[in-house]
Scaffold this motif. Sequence first.
Motif, mmCIF file in Angstrom:
data_model
loop_
_atom_site.group_PDB
_atom_site.id
_atom_site.type_symbol
_atom_site.label_atom_id
_atom_site.label_comp_id
_atom_site.label_asym_id
_atom_site.label_seq_id
_atom_site.Cartn_x
_atom_site.Cartn_y
_atom_site.Cartn_z
ATOM 1 N N ARG A 21 0.817 -1.214 0.000
ATOM 2 C CA ARG A 21 0.000 0.000 0.000
ATOM 3 C C ARG A 21 0.851 1.266 0.000
ATOM 4 N NH1 ARG A 21 -3.821 0.549 4.571
ATOM 5 N NH2 ARG A 21 -3.363 2.761 4.385
ATOM 6 N N ASP A 22 2.093 1.181 0.461
ATOM 7 C CA ASP A 22 2.947 2.368 0.530
ATOM 8 C C ASP A 22 3.310 2.914 -0.850
ATOM 9 O OD1 ASP A 22 2.889 2.039 3.261
ATOM 10 O OD2 ASP A 22 4.869 1.081 3.370
ATOM 11 N N PHE A 23 3.133 2.117 -1.905
ATOM 12 C CA PHE A 23 3.534 2.534 -3.242
ATOM 13 C C PHE A 23 2.363 3.062 -4.079
ATOM 14 C CE2 PHE A 23 7.156 0.096 -1.969
ATOM 15 C CZ PHE A 23 8.223 0.659 -2.651
ATOM 16 N N TYR A 24 1.172 3.145 -3.499
ATOM 17 C CA TYR A 24 0.023 3.677 -4.224
ATOM 18 C C TYR A 24 0.054 5.203 -4.135
ATOM 19 C CZ TYR A 24 -2.070 -0.949 -4.784
ATOM 20 O OH TYR A 24 -2.316 -2.253 -5.149
ATOM 21 N N GLU A 25 0.287 5.854 -5.258
ATOM 22 C CA GLU A 25 0.468 7.307 -5.304
ATOM 23 C C GLU A 25 -0.807 7.975 -5.822
ATOM 24 O OE1 GLU A 25 3.902 10.365 -6.945
ATOM 25 O OE2 GLU A 25 3.446 8.556 -8.103
ATOM 26 N N PRO A 26 -1.378 8.927 -5.077
ATOM 27 C CA PRO A 26 -2.630 9.554 -5.503
ATOM 28 C C PRO A 26 -2.419 10.644 -6.544
ATOM 29 C CG PRO A 26 -1.978 10.395 -3.363
ATOM 30 C CD PRO A 26 -0.980 9.333 -3.720
ATOM 31 N N TRP A 27 -3.483 10.920 -7.271
ATOM 32 C CA TRP A 27 -3.564 12.008 -8.239
ATOM 33 C C TRP A 27 -4.492 13.065 -7.649
ATOM 34 C CZ3 TRP A 27 -1.442 14.032 -12.437
ATOM 35 C CH2 TRP A 27 -2.189 14.832 -13.316
#
Length: 419
Positions: free
Chosen positions: A190-196
């Motif tokens: 989950r730490d690698f999910y980057e939001p827009w």
Amino acid sequence: MKIRDLTPVPQFGVGGTDLGIPVRVPTGEIGFFFGDTFAENRVGGPGWRSPVLLYSHTHDLDDGVRFHRAAGGNPAKQLWDYPHNNPEFSTVLPTDAIVIGSRIYLHVLVVRGLPDTRWTEIQYSDDNGETWTHGGPKARWEGWEFGGHRRMLTWEHGGDGFVYVMTTGGLERDKNVLLFRCPEDQLLNRDFYEPWGFSHDAWAWGNPPTPILPVGSKVGELCLRRMQNNWVLSYFNEAEYNITIRVVGQITDNWHTAPTFRPVRGPSGNGGPDVVTRLYGGYVHPDSTFDNFHIIVSEWAESGWPYRAMQFRVQIQPAVPIEEDEQMSAREVAAAFRDDHPVALYDGSGRKLDLREAIAEILWKEVTNLGLEGRPVPADRRDDQFGHILSSHALAEQNNKLLRALCEKAGIDVDQVLG
């Protein structure tokens, strides 16, 4: 236009069920993930299972999808063991699956009653969906995170090393949509999910996530797919009570102003072939094109029946000019060269092809794409020299395509290589 009811499927013990999320699995079959499934043709009763996975090798979509086997044997089994209505939760519902290499990733909602989402998580399978493993502590999100906007999820390959992820609320179907991206090899972290998001007068990756659909959107089940140089988002629109489809050229384009289509709707006083009384879902079949676009829509009734998944053909248009997928043949070749034999490709009758037959079919497709005439023949046929020439020409052209794609990815000047 409705093509057919996909369920019930009594030969696999599937009566009342819903969702039917279609995904191309590593064997080349289309796997359909179903939600709460029962033995009888209704909601409730014996044989409660979820998720359930059926496989299809139907590729002529206008003829209607048929299923030829089920995960776990016959009857179709629940994909992993857990007791329904236990003290923690009542059931587990699939939201979308994606395949990377030979691994299937399945995102699910864990709910206690409806619509209470306890948490969401990712399970994965390395044997084409027969057995499943929990993704671990980093592959779990609590239901309250992101203000409840990260419950239902859909995802798609970007072709650039990232998986693009859209999320919304749960079964309340009262939230907008958020966009994230994640490296393909980090889906279980989950730490690698980057939001827009929008911040300081600009949209950018890494900003706090900002809803991407128009204000007031209330989204249920959703399905993001990339096809023919376009991105397609199909979703159940609770606010308008229809299936809505939006199309953009780039994933970060303005989804507010995207070309929008509403091909299947709830009752509004006028009947018609596009009306479903209690609809939801709207999942895109992976063999869809803009010329032949098919979605899977669910229907339920308070009486318990109908409770089913249905196949619809609908009309939508691309947002930007179509580009044919030049990597398709490369994927087909990769699928053909598996260790098992015969290979996991099928002809129109459902017969599994051996390696020689599969290569002949791939070359024939390339010949057709190149506008050549004459059908290539297997190598042991010595009496058709013209066929051999055409086969060699098609293979050379395909190798040229692959070389260019690899050079571009590696940042190499392809003209110098070919020069």
